[in-house]
Design an enzyme around this catalytic site. Structure first.
Site, PDB file in Angstrom:
ATOM      1  N   GLU A 170      55.454 -11.400  55.508  1.00 49.03           N
ATOM      2  CA  GLU A 170      54.656 -10.792  54.439  1.00 49.03           C
ATOM      3  C   GLU A 170      53.257 -10.415  54.928  1.00 49.03           C
ATOM      4  OE1 GLU A 170      55.521  -9.701  51.514  1.00 49.03           O
ATOM      5  OE2 GLU A 170      57.568 -10.323  51.908  1.00 49.03           O
ATOM      6  N   CYS A 216      60.725   5.691  46.520  1.00 52.45           N
ATOM      7  CA  CYS A 216      59.552   6.145  45.777  1.00 52.45           C
ATOM      8  C   CYS A 216      58.352   6.156  46.721  1.00 52.45           C
ATOM      9  CB  CYS A 216      59.300   5.234  44.580  1.00 52.45           C
ATOM     10  SG  CYS A 216      58.172   5.984  43.400  1.00 52.45           S
ATOM     11  N   CYS A 232      63.835  11.251  44.295  1.00 52.43           N
ATOM     12  CA  CYS A 232      64.160  10.898  42.907  1.00 52.43           C
ATOM     13  C   CYS A 232      65.660  10.907  42.589  1.00 52.43           C
ATOM     14  CB  CYS A 232      63.407  11.815  41.952  1.00 52.43           C
ATOM     15  SG  CYS A 232      61.613  11.639  42.121  1.00 52.43           S
ATOM     16  N   CYS A 240      67.281   7.580  42.872  1.00 54.63           N
ATOM     17  CA  CYS A 240      66.526   6.447  42.321  1.00 54.63           C
ATOM     18  C   CYS A 240      67.230   5.862  41.089  1.00 54.63           C
ATOM     19  CB  CYS A 240      65.135   6.932  41.933  1.00 54.63           C
ATOM     20  SG  CYS A 240      64.128   5.667  41.153  1.00 54.63           S
ATOM     21  N   CYS A 244      62.272   7.751  34.434  1.00 53.11           N
ATOM     22  CA  CYS A 244      60.925   7.735  35.036  1.00 53.11           C
ATOM     23  C   CYS A 244      60.032   8.821  34.408  1.00 53.11           C
ATOM     24  CB  CYS A 244      61.088   7.975  36.541  1.00 53.11           C
ATOM     25  SG  CYS A 244      59.530   8.222  37.383  1.00 53.11           S
TER      26      CYS A 244
HETATM   27  S1  SF4 Z   1      62.376   8.762  39.792  1.00 50.07           S
HETATM   28 FE1  SF4 Z   1      60.299   7.949  39.559  1.00 50.07          FE
HETATM   29  S2  SF4 Z   1      60.400   5.882  40.412  1.00 50.07           S
HETATM   30 FE2  SF4 Z   1      62.210   6.967  41.110  1.00 50.07          FE
HETATM   31  S3  SF4 Z   1      61.647   7.816  43.126  1.00 50.07           S
HETATM   32 FE3  SF4 Z   1      61.219   9.378  41.590  1.00 50.07          FE
HETATM   33  S4  SF4 Z   1      59.067   9.096  41.055  1.00 50.07           S
HETATM   34 FE4  SF4 Z   1      59.764   7.205  42.069  1.00 50.07          FE
END
Ligand code: SF4
Length: 345
Positions: free
Chosen positions: A38, A193, A200, A203, A209
């Site tokens: 970390e 992200c 996206c 994601c 989002c």
């Molecule tokens: S949908 Fe939103 S959280 Fe997901 S990668 Fe795209 S900007 Fe990031």
């Protein structure tokens, strides 16, 4: 926006299916290894960290070995990773764990956060990965993810926004599966992200989002606000005999260097210095002008004087009011001159 519970569930499911599972520090609950990774991962990417982590671990296999090593040796093992305060804090922290905790890491995020070099988010990550504590992390990557998914406005480094993000991060914690959840937040910020071009479509929050829905991926999280532009004021004395205007050449350096402008300063002093006497004097409306690094408020004063001698001093010129604005003067001065030319009294 996803419901709070579903945020954690989605993230855990995504981490298990698509997250990272083979990093060298994964699969171990040893707080020494978790802590080391970390600290190394702060400000540094995984690919850079891996060889350092492995070399470090083979030279200092546990916290006792690290505490006993000379600091020079520790710093040598850190050379190239940058942010060297981390290495010095790592060493101090190891010594403190040996001296004050009998060589065993404290088991709660609150206690871990008391140790040198361990901030609130790092303490939470160590407590979650090593001891399964439900503690929220909030590093730069996590801030970015939360700001985007939930459409959090404001600069995340500012105290009120950061407070809001901590509250949000804590409210999102799952009842179970804290390790996968914490790893999921890290993985999402590092692999999908990302700062520049988030991926996206892959994601788990693509349908929920806020940043994606509103096309704000490039503006969330918000950048640090710019420092306010400095403001300056300057009084310019527009001296006229009703037909002509006195302009003077500025010194070569500084504001409007080398250009013709009306004298700057307090009217009485300006007139006295030039042997002139005002027959009438009035303030004109202020004029604002923006430069790259500051904003200037010009406070013009119009002074009517008796006709001066035909020749002026070197560097000064009595120009016909109708032509002075076109005599290569700066833009805001030209506006002032046009104002005077249209109503000289
Ligand atoms: S949908 Fe939103 S959280 Fe997901 S990668 Fe795209 S900007 Fe990031």
């Amino acid at each position: 926006m996803p419901k709070e519970q579903s945020f954690a569930q989605r993230l855990i499911a995504w981490q298990q299916a698509a997250g990272r599972h083979d990093l060298p520090w994964q699969g171990s609950r040893d707080p020494y290894r978790v802590w080391l990774s970390e600290i190394m991962l702060q400000q540094t990417q995984v690919a850079t960290v891996i060889p350092y982590y492995q070399r470090f671990l083979s030279s200092f296999p546990d916290v006792v070995a690290l505490a006993a090593a000379p600091i020079e040796r520790v710093v040598e093992h850190w050379a190239g990773l940058g942010y060297y305060a981390r290495a010095r804090n790592l060493h101090r922290c190891a010594q403190q764990i040996v001296a004050q905790h009998g060589g065993a890491f404290p088991r709660t995020a609150a206690e871990l956060a008391e140790l040198p070099g361990i901030g609130r988010s790092t303490a939470a990550a160590i407590a979650a990965f090593s001891f399964g504590e439900r503690a929220a992390i909030l590093d730069g990557n996590v801030k970015r993810v939360l700001c985007r998914v939930f459409g959090i406005a404001g600069f995340p480094g500012s105290a009120p926004v950061e407070r809001k993000l901590w509250q949000l991060a804590e409210s999102l914690l799952p009842e179970t599966g804290i390790e996968a959840y914490t790893q999921g937040l890290m993985d999402l910020g590092a692999t999908l992200c990302t700062r520049g071009t988030p991926h996206c479509p892959a994601c788990p929050f693509a349908d929920a989002c806020v940043a994606r829905r509103e096309g704000r991926q490039k503006t969330l999280p918000e950048a640090r606000p710019r420092a306010p532009m400095p403001e300056r004021n300057a009084t310019f004395v527009l001296i006229t005999d009703g037909q002509r205007l006195l302009l003077e050449r500025r010194p070569p350096s500084g504001l409007w260097g080398g250009l013709l402008v009306p004298p700057e300063g307090e009217p009485e002093q300006v007139l006295a210095a030039r042997g002139l006497c005002a027959l009438a004097q009035r303030k004109l409306p202020d004029l604002k002008h923006a430069f790259t690094h500051f904003r200037l408020t010009l406070q013009p004063v119009l002074c009517r004087v008796q006709a001066p001698p035909a020749t002026g001093e070197t560097g000064s010129a009595w120009l016909p009011l109708s032509k002075a604005a076109a005599a290569g003067v700066p833009t805001p001065i030209a506006r002032l001159i046009r104002l005077v030319a249209s109503a000289p009294d």
